[in-house]
Design a protein around this motif. Structure first.
Motif, short mmCIF file in Angstrom:
data_model
loop_
_atom_site.label_atom_id
_atom_site.label_comp_id
_atom_site.label_asym_id
_atom_site.label_seq_id
_atom_site.Cartn_x
_atom_site.Cartn_y
_atom_site.Cartn_z
N TYR A 485 0.85 -1.19 0.00
CA TYR A 485 0.00 0.00 0.00
C TYR A 485 0.89 1.24 0.00
CZ TYR A 485 -3.65 -3.32 1.13
OH TYR A 485 -4.51 -4.39 1.09
N ILE A 486 0.71 2.07 -1.01
CA ILE A 486 1.51 3.28 -1.17
C ILE A 486 0.66 4.48 -0.76
CG2 ILE A 486 2.84 4.67 -2.81
CD1 ILE A 486 3.14 2.15 -4.52
N CYS A 487 1.23 5.39 -0.01
CA CYS A 487 0.47 6.54 0.49
C CYS A 487 1.38 7.73 0.65
CB CYS A 487 -0.19 6.19 1.83
SG CYS A 487 1.01 5.75 3.12
N GLY A 488 0.79 8.88 0.86
CA GLY A 488 1.62 10.04 1.16
C GLY A 488 1.00 11.36 0.74
N ASN A 489 1.74 12.41 1.06
CA ASN A 489 1.32 13.78 0.83
C ASN A 489 2.47 14.50 0.12
OD1 ASN A 489 0.09 16.27 0.96
ND2 ASN A 489 0.48 16.58 3.14
N PRO A 490 2.64 14.26 -1.20
CA PRO A 490 3.81 14.79 -1.92
C PRO A 490 3.77 16.31 -2.05
CG PRO A 490 2.73 12.99 -3.13
CD PRO A 490 1.80 13.42 -2.05
N PRO A 491 4.90 16.91 -2.47
CA PRO A 491 4.93 18.37 -2.68
C PRO A 491 3.96 18.79 -3.77
CG PRO A 491 7.15 17.44 -2.63
CD PRO A 491 6.21 16.29 -2.68
N TYR A 492 3.45 20.04 -3.67
CA TYR A 492 2.33 20.45 -4.52
C TYR A 492 2.67 21.30 -5.74
CZ TYR A 492 -0.67 19.06 -0.60
OH TYR A 492 -1.31 18.36 0.39
N LYS A 493 3.76 21.97 -5.81
CA LYS A 493 3.96 23.14 -6.69
C LYS A 493 3.35 23.02 -8.08
CE LYS A 493 7.97 25.31 -4.65
NZ LYS A 493 9.25 25.97 -4.92
N GLY A 494 2.66 24.11 -8.48
CA GLY A 494 2.10 24.19 -9.81
C GLY A 494 3.19 24.33 -10.86
N SER A 495 2.86 24.09 -12.12
CA SER A 495 3.87 24.07 -13.18
C SER A 495 4.59 25.42 -13.31
CB SER A 495 3.23 23.69 -14.52
OG SER A 495 2.20 24.60 -14.85
N LYS A 496 3.90 26.52 -13.04
CA LYS A 496 4.52 27.84 -13.18
C LYS A 496 5.52 28.13 -12.07
CE LYS A 496 0.63 30.01 -15.60
NZ LYS A 496 -0.39 31.10 -15.55
N TRP A 497 5.41 27.40 -10.96
CA TRP A 497 6.24 27.72 -9.79
C TRP A 497 7.38 26.71 -9.59
CZ3 TRP A 497 4.73 32.36 -8.94
CH2 TRP A 497 3.40 32.72 -9.13
N GLN A 498 7.52 25.76 -10.50
CA GLN A 498 8.58 24.76 -10.35
C GLN A 498 9.91 25.33 -10.82
OE1 GLN A 498 7.07 21.49 -12.71
NE2 GLN A 498 5.15 21.47 -11.57
N ASN A 499 10.98 25.04 -10.04
CA ASN A 499 12.30 25.46 -10.48
C ASN A 499 12.83 24.48 -11.53
OD1 ASN A 499 13.40 23.20 -9.08
ND2 ASN A 499 13.58 24.42 -7.20
N ASP A 500 14.00 24.76 -12.07
CA ASP A 500 14.54 23.93 -13.16
C ASP A 500 14.75 22.49 -12.72
OD1 ASP A 500 14.51 26.12 -14.79
OD2 ASP A 500 16.65 26.59 -14.53
N GLU A 501 15.22 22.30 -11.49
CA GLU A 501 15.45 20.95 -10.99
C GLU A 501 14.13 20.18 -10.87
OE1 GLU A 501 17.56 18.68 -7.16
OE2 GLU A 501 17.59 20.86 -7.32
N GLN A 502 13.11 20.84 -10.37
CA GLN A 502 11.81 20.19 -10.24
C GLN A 502 11.21 19.88 -11.60
OE1 GLN A 502 10.18 23.27 -7.79
NE2 GLN A 502 10.36 22.08 -5.91
N THR A 519 2.84 20.86 -18.05
CA THR A 519 1.66 21.61 -17.62
C THR A 519 1.07 21.15 -16.30
OG1 THR A 519 0.27 20.11 -18.91
CG2 THR A 519 1.00 22.13 -20.00
N THR A 520 1.57 20.06 -15.72
CA THR A 520 0.91 19.49 -14.54
C THR A 520 1.62 19.89 -13.24
OG1 THR A 520 2.18 17.43 -14.77
CG2 THR A 520 0.04 17.52 -15.82
N ASP A 521 0.88 19.82 -12.15
CA ASP A 521 1.42 20.11 -10.83
C ASP A 521 2.50 19.09 -10.47
OD1 ASP A 521 -0.41 22.10 -10.75
OD2 ASP A 521 -1.66 21.24 -9.17
N PHE A 522 3.43 19.50 -9.63
CA PHE A 522 4.56 18.65 -9.24
C PHE A 522 4.08 17.33 -8.62
CE2 PHE A 522 8.49 17.97 -6.55
CZ PHE A 522 9.32 17.71 -7.63
N VAL A 523 2.97 17.40 -7.88
CA VAL A 523 2.44 16.22 -7.21
C VAL A 523 2.08 15.11 -8.20
CG1 VAL A 523 0.04 16.98 -7.21
CG2 VAL A 523 0.84 15.51 -5.38
N SER A 524 1.78 15.49 -9.45
CA SER A 524 1.40 14.47 -10.42
C SER A 524 2.54 13.51 -10.74
CB SER A 524 0.91 15.13 -11.72
OG SER A 524 2.00 15.67 -12.46
N GLY A 525 3.78 13.92 -10.44
CA GLY A 525 4.92 13.02 -10.67
C GLY A 525 4.80 11.74 -9.86
N TRP A 526 4.18 11.81 -8.69
CA TRP A 526 4.01 10.62 -7.86
C TRP A 526 2.97 9.68 -8.47
CZ3 TRP A 526 6.63 14.61 -6.23
CH2 TRP A 526 7.63 14.43 -5.27
#
Length: 909
Positions: A485-502, A519-526
């Motif tokens: 079972y995988i769970c969690g509360n990953p970081p949220y940043k929207g696409s406009k607010w992500q730095n180059d590394e993110q 175009t997607t929020d950082f959390v979508s990476g999870w």
């Protein structure tokens, strides 16, 4: 003030000699009362007490009682007419020995010795404007310990500035983790002698603190040396009583920062707290802030409530375990099967922070296991649930260390609770050196290598908690045939607010769908990483707390078709709610919970407010039950409605706008009066703000410049545009008299809708304006459109559609013409339909006009909406829904389902 600062101030007050005349004011000051407030209370200007005490309106009535008369005094405070008139939330009485208080709203009572009242400070946090949750009142210790450790941490960095550098920050955090363990161990009999750690430092280190670091270093060295090796290692005789801890906690260097006299005093003070009260599911997230410069300002506020975490864990797997327990009853075989099943379950949090989700999952599973053991008459049985089955990934090293430490503490506390102190101690030391919390980038690591499928080994990324090693041993999971079972509360940043590394991280996660990374929020990476993981472990189920925007607007239409194509479905979900902290501003982000699994015939569950659950066959991209449609942007309306365009964008540095006085002055000038127009942005439309601008057609530019005021303003516009980094804006320096982007201008009228508005209103704000108004780009407009369009926008049907398919700013509606209006399914309308709708819109406008000069914000406040206006909207709703469906819908859910049906038909034409 935050909770930590309040606790420190209250504790300091309790430690001072009791001053009867000063106590009420000192108490209020500890909760953030300003000097001006206190001065007015002292003078009697705002103090309305009728009992000789201090009464702060809407807050608290305090009285100092004669010795031994605290109970009677509290009764008088409660019965006081002044208490009632002032709408006091609390009453408080004390004589300096006994302390009594009552929350007049909840009836909660505090009765304790005066010196112990700081332990109940959480009850009074509303005095500081902090909206508390139940758990903080039960965890005053965690707030207190965090504050004390923070003071120590800051003092040590002051005396050892090199330890705050990037090169030494890890060593400092490692040192703090060792301290926390030592304080906990000496208060819970793990060290066999009470206060062994603190007492040894107090005794063996000089009062001038010159050798404090050497004493602590020797204690740490002892705890990393087996007893049989201590003589040869030259361990000091005074450190012999410390047990061998192992587990990597004290391995590696034992260097300790130097202590000043103040830092030594802080250390001893921290050690004298009662560390038995530590709550690992809260403490971890708060202590994390101690080592984080950005988070320290909100110290004690980074607490995720247990109920919120359980919104993820319960539907993910805990509810199923409890149901199986209920079904097993007292059947010994079924109980054994459940226990064996639980021993093989793996819980994996690939954004684990300080371990909150893992700790709560472990404690909840231990509670179920304890009930199984009780029913099987095996109450003293050692737990079959291994800590190594609770795995995590965390980017930063200190939270990763704290996560493992929190799990160790949770295991010990559960053993004491369910097996007894003696059994818990017997199994606790030495600690296991296995490392099951990985410090690394979850969007770069292969999750299968960290939480592998059944029967595979997991390669560790470190040989102890703190130090990486090229020699990486392997361990087997003790869970052959288990579930993941995988769970969690990953970081949220929207696409406009992500730095180059993110951006690079999320591009790596969405490597198979590169268009989603842009175009997607950082959390979508999870979500992307889970899809990869599920290919290797098809039975794995995941549940993530995500931004609500991943199930709204363009992201919903892009992410979920790609996810569904990979054979993944939404198993369960929780509709938007606030995931808030304990800060006084309580600025929690709005989130959803999305539970994912491989496609199956299992019933899906959609959770809403008040834990209402709806069962359905499918949950679609917008978290709508039984609807899997995806709404795509449309360049023009799919129905008969009129075209909606943006408002007009000035890009003028504010120089095309006029103050009320400037507008009045220009209107007096015959040559300039025709260029002054009312300007309407979203603020002006909703809140009635009065604003003016210059509107000058190209052919009139030379004439307009004859006005000195206008000429000066256009010169400033030109300068502002020339300094712009955008080439398109610089080009318009040649035309300073006009707006840069002119989407449209009505010849007669315009129907105007703000781009962003509050979800708290029952209807979207919309207005009908004449050509005298200039519509700003914070709005959309239907220029010279038939009035029946307004009836559609003002309907509950449209409110529901926009709230579902468009993006939200937190919970506010973010309107879109291409995604919200053009896709809004409008059936073919007869001429009579259009006349009736126009008449309904007129009735709404007339109802508003009767309440002039109230604004849209005033009129549509849900608590005070005028009855005639509500009736006009009700008639409009009934008309629109009879046109659409033949009858008025029962609720918003039915409205949405019918709208999707209609959209499905119309979009395929």
């Amino acid at each position: 003030m935050n909770a930590v600062e309040i606790e420190e101030a209250i504790s300091a007050l309790a430690e001072q000699p009791f001053d009867a005349s000063e106590f009420p004011f000192a108490f209020l000051q500890a909760f953030g009362a300003k000097e001006t407030t206190l001065r007015r209370l002292r003078s009697g200007e705002t103090n309305k007490s009728d009992l000789g005490g201090v009464l702060q309106t809407s807050n608290i009535h305090i009285a100092v009682a004669p010795e031994g008369a605290v109970t009677q005094t509290l009764g008088k405070l409660k019965a006081s007419p002044a208490t009632t008139r002032a709408k006091a939330k609390f009453v408080l009485a004390t004589d300096g020995r006994e302390f009594q208080a009552e929350d007049l709203n909840t009836g909660e009572v505090v009765v304790c010795d005066y010196t112990d009242f700081p332990d109940h400070f959480g009850v009074f946090l509303p005095l500081a404007g902090i909206s508390t949750v139940k758990q903080i009142r039960e965890s005053a210790f965690d707030i207190k310990a965090t504050g004390r450790l923070n003071r120590l941490y800051i003092e040590l960095l002051k005396d050892n500035p090199e330890w705050s550098s990037a090169a030494r920050r890890h060593d400092m955090n490692h040192f703090m983790a060792r301290l926390i363990f030592s304080f906990f161990a000496e208060d819970t009999d793990i060290f066999l002698k009470d206060d062994l750690f603190t007492a040894t430092i107090e005794k063996m280190s000089d009062k001038d603190s010159s050798n404090t670091h050497e004493v602590i270093s020797e204690i740490f060295r002892a705890m990393n040396t087996k007893r049989e090796d201590r003589a040869s290692a030259g361990i000091a005789r005074w450190a012999i009583d410390f047990p061998y801890v192992n587990g990597g906690l004290f391995s590696g260097g034992t260097e300790v920062p130097r202590f000043s006299k103040i830092a030594r005093s802080y250390l001893l003070h921290v050690g004298k707290l009662d560390w038995k009260k530590i709550n690992p599911d809260i403490f971890g997230s708060m202590i994390q802030a101690v080592a984080d410069d950005e988070e320290r300002g909100a110290l004690g506020m980074h607490y995720t409530s247990v109920p919120n975490i359980l919104k993820v864990l319960n539907p993910l797997f805990l509810d199923d375990l409890r149901e199986q327990l209920e079904e097993a009853g007292d059947n010994s075989r079924k109980l054994l099967n459940l226990r064996n099943r639980m021993a093989r379950i793996r819980v994996f949090d690939p954004a684990c922070g300080s371990g909150n989700f893992l700790v709560i999952a472990y404690k909840e599973m231990r509670a179920i296991e304890a009930e199984i053991n009780n029913r099987r008459s095996e109450a003293d049985r050692r737990s079959d649930i291994p800590l190594t089955n609770f795995r995590g990934i965390e980017l930063r090293d200190f939270p990763a260390e704290i996560a493992r430490l929190a799990l160790i503490i949770a295991e010990y506390q559960c053993d004491v609770l369910y097996r007894g102190q003696k059994e818990a101690l017997a199994d606790f030391l030495p600690l296991d050196s296995l490392n099951w919390i990985t410090c690394g980038n979850a969007l770069r690591l292969d999750w299968l290598s960290i939480c592998p499928p059944t029967g595979m080994e997991v390669k560790l990324r470190a040989d102890d908690l703190f130090h990486a090693s090229l020699d990486q041993p392997q361990i087997d999971f003790e869970n052959e045939g288990g579930e993941t079972y995988i769970c969690g509360n990953p970081p949220y940043k929207g696409s406009k607010w992500q730095n180059d590394e993110q951006k690079a991280d999320i591009a790596n996660a969405w490597a198979k769908f590169p268009h989603l990374a842009k175009t997607t929020d950082f959390v979508s990476g999870w979500i992307a990483k889970y899809i990869d993981f599920a290919r290797g472990v098809p039975d794995a189920v995941a549940a993530f707390v995500t931004t609500n925007s991943v199930c709204q607007g363009q992201q919903a239409s892009e992410i979920w078709p790609s996810v569904f194509q990979q054979g993944i479905e939404i198993r369960f979900a929780h509709t938007p709610f606030k995931w808030s902290n304990l800060a006084s501003h309580n600025a929690g982000v709005t989130v959803i919970i999305v539970g994912l699994g491989c496609q199956s015939s299992k019933i899906k569950r959609l959770f809403g407010d008040s834990n209402l659950v709806r069962q359905c066959s499918v949950i679609g991209p917008y978290l709508v039950p039984d609807r899997a449609e995806v709404v795509q942007k449309a360049s023009k309306p799919i129905g008969p409605q009129s075209t909606m365009l943006f408002g007009n964008m000035p890009r003028d540095g504010g120089h095309l706008f006029l103050t009320v006085d400037e507008a009045r002055e220009l209107r007096k000038q015959e040559i300039a009066s025709g260029y002054v127009k009312r300007f309407v942005g979203s603020e002006e439309l909703i809140n009635g703000k009065l604003r003016y601008c210059l509107w000058i057609e190209n052919a009139e530019a030379d004439n307009a410049k004859q006005s000195h005021i206008i000429n000066e303003k256009l010169a400033r516009v030109r300068e502002n545009r020339l300094s712009s980094p955008a080439g398109s804006t610089r080009e318009f320096a040649k035309l300073p008299h006009r707006f840069v982007q002119i989407a449209g201008r009505s010849k007669t009228t315009a129907i105007v809708v703000p781009r962003v508005s509050s979800e708290n209103r029952d209807y979207l704000p919309v207005d009908f304006l004449t050509s005298d108004y200039i519509i700003g780009d914070r709005n959309f407009a239907l220029y010279d459109a038939p009035l029946w369009n307004m009836a559609l926008i003002a309907s509950r049907l449209h409110w529901v559609w926009i709230g579902t398919v468009c993006v939200r700013m937190r919970t506010d509606f973010s309107y879109s013409n291409t995604l919200g209006w053009n896709t809004f399914p409008v059936p073919l309308l007869t001429e009579k339909n259009k006349v009736d709708l126009a008449h309904a819109a007129e009735n709404i406008l007339i109802a508003r006009e009767l309440h002039f000069p109230k604004t849209i914000a005033d009129l549509y406040d849900p608590g005070s909406m005028p009855e005639n206006l509500r009736e006009a909207h009700g008639q409009n709703d009934e008309l629109t829904e009879r046109i659409y469906f033949g009858r008025l819908s029962k609720n918003d859910t039915e409205r949405l389902e019918k709208l999707f049906d209609l959209y499905n038909k119309m979009s395929k034409r």
